[in-house]
Every structure is written in structure tokens, then in C-alpha cells.
Design a protein around this motif. Structure first.
Motif, PDB file in Angstrom:
ATOM      1  N   VAL A  90      44.070  42.259  30.731  1.00 38.27           N
ATOM      2  CA  VAL A  90      43.231  43.455  30.855  1.00 38.27           C
ATOM      3  C   VAL A  90      43.186  44.163  29.503  1.00 38.27           C
ATOM      4  CG1 VAL A  90      42.871  45.633  32.096  1.00 38.27           C
ATOM      5  CG2 VAL A  90      44.011  43.724  33.244  1.00 38.27           C
ATOM      6  N   ARG A 129      39.333  41.394  32.609  1.00 41.15           N
ATOM      7  CA  ARG A 129      38.924  42.747  32.981  1.00 41.15           C
ATOM      8  C   ARG A 129      38.985  43.671  31.771  1.00 41.15           C
ATOM      9  NH1 ARG A 129      38.307  45.559  37.605  1.00 41.15           N
ATOM     10  NH2 ARG A 129      39.023  43.736  38.766  1.00 41.15           N
ATOM     11  N   ASN A 185      34.985  41.174  34.215  1.00 36.74           N
ATOM     12  CA  ASN A 185      34.802  42.348  35.072  1.00 36.74           C
ATOM     13  C   ASN A 185      34.959  43.618  34.241  1.00 36.74           C
ATOM     14  OD1 ASN A 185      34.642  40.966  37.701  1.00 36.74           O
ATOM     15  ND2 ASN A 185      36.731  40.336  37.212  1.00 36.74           N
ATOM     16  N   THR A 187      35.324  47.848  34.500  1.00 40.88           N
ATOM     17  CA  THR A 187      35.541  49.069  35.272  1.00 40.88           C
ATOM     18  C   THR A 187      35.302  50.258  34.356  1.00 40.88           C
ATOM     19  OG1 THR A 187      37.166  48.046  36.753  1.00 40.88           O
ATOM     20  CG2 THR A 187      37.240  50.440  36.544  1.00 40.88           C
ATOM     21  N   ALA A 236      43.273  51.249  37.752  1.00 40.47           N
ATOM     22  CA  ALA A 236      42.253  50.270  37.377  1.00 40.47           C
ATOM     23  C   ALA A 236      42.877  49.046  36.723  1.00 40.47           C
ATOM     24  CB  ALA A 236      41.241  50.913  36.434  1.00 40.47           C
ATOM     25  N   GLU A 239      44.272  46.724  39.172  1.00 40.32           N
ATOM     26  CA  GLU A 239      43.238  46.240  40.095  1.00 40.32           C
ATOM     27  C   GLU A 239      43.410  46.773  41.506  1.00 40.32           C
ATOM     28  OE1 GLU A 239      42.155  42.122  39.642  1.00 40.32           O
ATOM     29  OE2 GLU A 239      43.056  42.033  37.648  1.00 40.32           O
ATOM     30  N   LYS A 240      43.942  47.974  41.597  1.00 43.05           N
ATOM     31  CA  LYS A 240      44.005  48.639  42.896  1.00 43.05           C
ATOM     32  C   LYS A 240      42.640  49.206  43.278  1.00 43.05           C
ATOM     33  CE  LYS A 240      48.876  49.942  42.337  1.00 43.05           C
ATOM     34  NZ  LYS A 240      49.857  51.062  42.272  1.00 43.05           N
ATOM     35  N   ASP A 242      38.268  49.152  41.565  1.00 38.47           N
ATOM     36  CA  ASP A 242      37.405  48.719  40.470  1.00 38.47           C
ATOM     37  C   ASP A 242      36.015  49.324  40.632  1.00 38.47           C
ATOM     38  OD1 ASP A 242      36.279  47.281  42.522  1.00 38.47           O
ATOM     39  OD2 ASP A 242      36.904  45.315  41.786  1.00 38.47           O
TER      40      ASP A 242
END
Length: 375
Positions: A90, A129, A185, A187, A236, A239-240, A242
Motif C-alpha cells: 500500500v 492499493r 485500487n 482510495t 484505509a 482495507e477495512k 475503501d
């Protein structure tokens, strides 16, 4: 992002999170850009002491204070950043310049190019991410805004306020990145008025001897403490949650409540007078804040934060508590329409009121123009 002192809250963050098990093999490797100062420094400290994070890679143009992170010193616009991101799961991109005093063209070049480079480099390095941080200002401050706004509300801001054009472009890059880089991904986290060592047009509003209120406006104040922003960013990262996330204190304060809590009296002006004077003063370089900044003190842009709430996140700070901290931070500073004053000027402004000073400066401009025409 704006620059809270990392040492002020490092001890608090450290005590709130147990030391990690450095022998653990689970948890993501997280890279943080802008890690030497501001929100980046606070998040780096928080993640480095979390048992849920395997390793923190810190990236900035100078080395910061967090000894537990692995540091790389470079500009985020340097394509070589891709090599530094290899192995990261991440990336949290916080290397943004939103300083009121920065040249707008240079600020935009840094913010947009930096975000483009980080997104491209993350995809090339196999990062899955990227977490970006903009502001709830991207929703726009408009008289017909719902109270509160949902995360899915249309982004109706314009580029007329400080840095908002950059944030809107970053939002556009965030939407485009997953299409340009399949498997990446993105966020986006959008905080309300950020407080905690920050310096923005909105925090400077509370440095004025009088609170400028535009007649007929409907202000609604919602704050976000930097500690709550960091905990939302951690959600974030893990990944709780997004997607597009808004973060702030629960609810909001009406202007009358702000005045009562702050003890600062208002000075009310017609819209045309306030906006016209602010525009003229900015145009001739007397103030760093464009007239567009005033809209965010006139109309609501409160966010619900429903996605974070649904994931179990809750703010630790209330609007009242954050306002109290902000007032403590700005005590002794004196600002009129975004411009910091020296003690001598501040005494005069305090006696006359912030708005009187604004109108007086505008009158000086008008007299100077008339004198030039007569010549």
C-alpha cells in the motif's frame, strides 16, 4: 499536507499503539510519501508502532524523526520512486503542498505531477492499493448543499479557492488510475476543516479579531482533528474500508455556536462588499487568500462519513474539542482576510475589527486608483 509538529503528538500516538512484533510476517508493507512532516509524519509514527503493519517505508525530500521506518530521501516527482516502492503493498500519498504562501503555479505543478508520478510508479512496482488524501472542500460550499453530504454527492467545487483546483485534479487522477492501471485500487480520503498544527485559510479565519459573516449566508462548521484523520487513513491502509471516504467530527456547529464557544464577535457585511473587497485585495497581492475561500465560511459542506462509520470507525474528537484546540493554537496570531499582521498592525485591526480593516484596505486601493486616473 499542512504541517503539524510530529514531536508534539508522537508520544501520544506511541502510547496509544503497542509496539509491533518485528518477527511477524503478516500485515502489509506500507509506503508513506511526505513522511517527514505534517500528517505524513504522524501517520508514519502511528503505522510504525502498529502490530498490524509489517514495515513502513518513509519517503520525503528530507529524513524525518521516525527511526522505526525505512527512509528514502527523494522528490516524489522523480520516476526513480518506482524502485523505492517495490515490495510495498500500500502507498499513502501525503506529499502535497497546500501552503497559502506558495506560488500557485508552482504548487499545482508539484501536487499534480507528484500524484501522477506516484500512481504510475505504484502500478509499475506492483503495489495493489494507493490511498490519496484531498479534502471535503471538493464537494463545494453551496447554499443548497444537504446537511450532511454523502460520500457519493457530486463534486461541485470550483478552482476559485486555495488549492481546490489541485485537489479536484487529484480526484480526477484517482478515478482514472484503475482504468489506466488494471489491478490498482485507489482510495480517496476527504477530511473536513483539518486542525492540529495546520495553517490554512480556514484556520486563519479564527485568527481574526472579528469573525467575518456574510449577510444571508448559512455557515456550518465541521472540523477534523489530525489524529482522527490518521486513524481513518489507517483504516484505509488495512482495507477495512475503501472507495471515497469523508472524515470529520460528528455533526456540525452553527455560526452562533462557534461565536459563543470562541468568544469572538462577528462583523456582518453584504455579500457584494465582502467578496468584492476580498477579490481586489488578493488581486493586488495584499492577501494570500482568493475570494473563493470565503465561500467555505458562508455555506455548508458538512460530510456524513457514513462509509467509515459503517466499517466501525468513530472520531475521538468532537467539534467543540477541536475548536478549543484550534483557538489555543492560534492564540496570539492576528490575521485579516488571510494576511498575517505584525503586532502593531494587529493592534489597529483589533480596535477596528477585521472587517473594518478589510474595507479600509479596499478604500485605499480605490483612492490610489482614482489618484492615478487624475494624473
Amino acid at each position: 499536507m499542512s504541517s503539524p509538529d510530529p514531536q508534539v503528538r508522537a508520544a501520544r500516538n506511541h502510547s496509544a499503539h503497542p509496539s509491533p512484533d518485528h518477527g511477524a510476517t503478516r500485515g502489509p508493507v506500507v509506503a508513506v510519501t511526505g513522511a517527514a512532516s505534517g500528517v505524513g509524519a504522524l501517520l508514519t509514527e502511528r503505522l510504525a508502532t502498529s502490530a498490524e503493519i509489517r514495515e513502513v517505508v518513509a519517503i520525503d525530500e528530507r529524513r524525518g524523526e521516525c527511526a522505526a521506518a525505512r527512509w528514502h530521501v527523494l522528490d516524489v516527482r522523480d520516476p526513480a520512486i518506482a524502485d523505492k516502492l517495490r515490495g510495498a503493498d500500500v502507498v499513502v500519498h501525503l506529499a502535497l503542498d497546500l501552503d497559502l504562501e506558495t506560488d500557485p503555479a508552482a504548487r499545482t505543478a508539484y501536487n499534480v505531477r507528484g500524484t501522477q508520478t506516484v500512481l504510475t510508479a505504484a502500478a509499475a512496482a506492483g503495489v495493489h492499493r494507493v490511498v490519496l488524501c484531498t479534502s471535503a472542500m471538493v464537494y463545494g460550499a453551496l447554499p443548497d448543499n444537504e446537511l450532511p453530504l454523502s460520500e457519493d454527492a457530486e463534486l461541485r467545487a470550483t478552482a476559485e479557492a486555495t488549492g481546490v483546483g489541485d485537489l479536484l485534479e487529484i480526484e480526477r487522477l484517482a478515478r482514472r488510475a484503475p482504468r489506466a492501471h488494471p489491478g490498482l485500487n485507489v482510495t480517496v480520503v476527504r477530511p473536513a476543516v483539518l486542525v492540529g498544527g495546520t495553517d490554512t485559510a480556514l484556520t486563519r479565519y479564527f485568527e481574526s479579531p472579528r469573525l467575518l459573516v456574510v449577510a444571508g449566508s448559512r455557515p456550518a462548521w465541521q472540523f477534523c482533528h489530525v489524529e482522527d484523520l490518521c486513524s481513518a487513513l489507517e483504516y484505509a491502509v488495512l482495507e477495512k474500508v475503501d472507495g471515497e471516504l469523508a472524515v470529520g467530527c460528528e455533526g456540525w456547529l452553527e455560526q452562533e455556536e462557534v461565536e459563543e464557544l470562541s468568544g469572538i464577535r462577528r462583523m456582518e457585511l453584504p455579500s457584494a462588499v465582502a467578496l468584492g473587497a476580498a477579490a481586489r485585495l488578493h488581486r493586488i497581492g495584499l492577501t494570500p487568500s482568493p475570494a473563493g475561500d470565503l465561500a467555505y465560511t458562508m455555506y455548508p459542506w458538512v460530510v456524513s462519513g457514513s462509509r467509515l462509520h459503517d466499517a466501525g470507525w468513530r472520531p475521538k474528537w468532537t467539534n467543540e474539542e477541536v475548536l478549543a484546540e484550534l483557538l489555543e493554537e492560534v492564540a496570539g496570531r492576528h490575521t485579516v482576510v488571510g494576511r498575517r499582521l505584525g503586532r502593531k498592525d494587529a493592534t489597529a485591526a483589533g480596535a477596528a475589527g477585521a472587517t473594518v480593516a478589510l474595507l479600509g484596505a479596499a478604500a485605499v486601493v480605490r483612492r490610489a486608483r482614482k489618484a492615478r486616473r487624475r494624473v
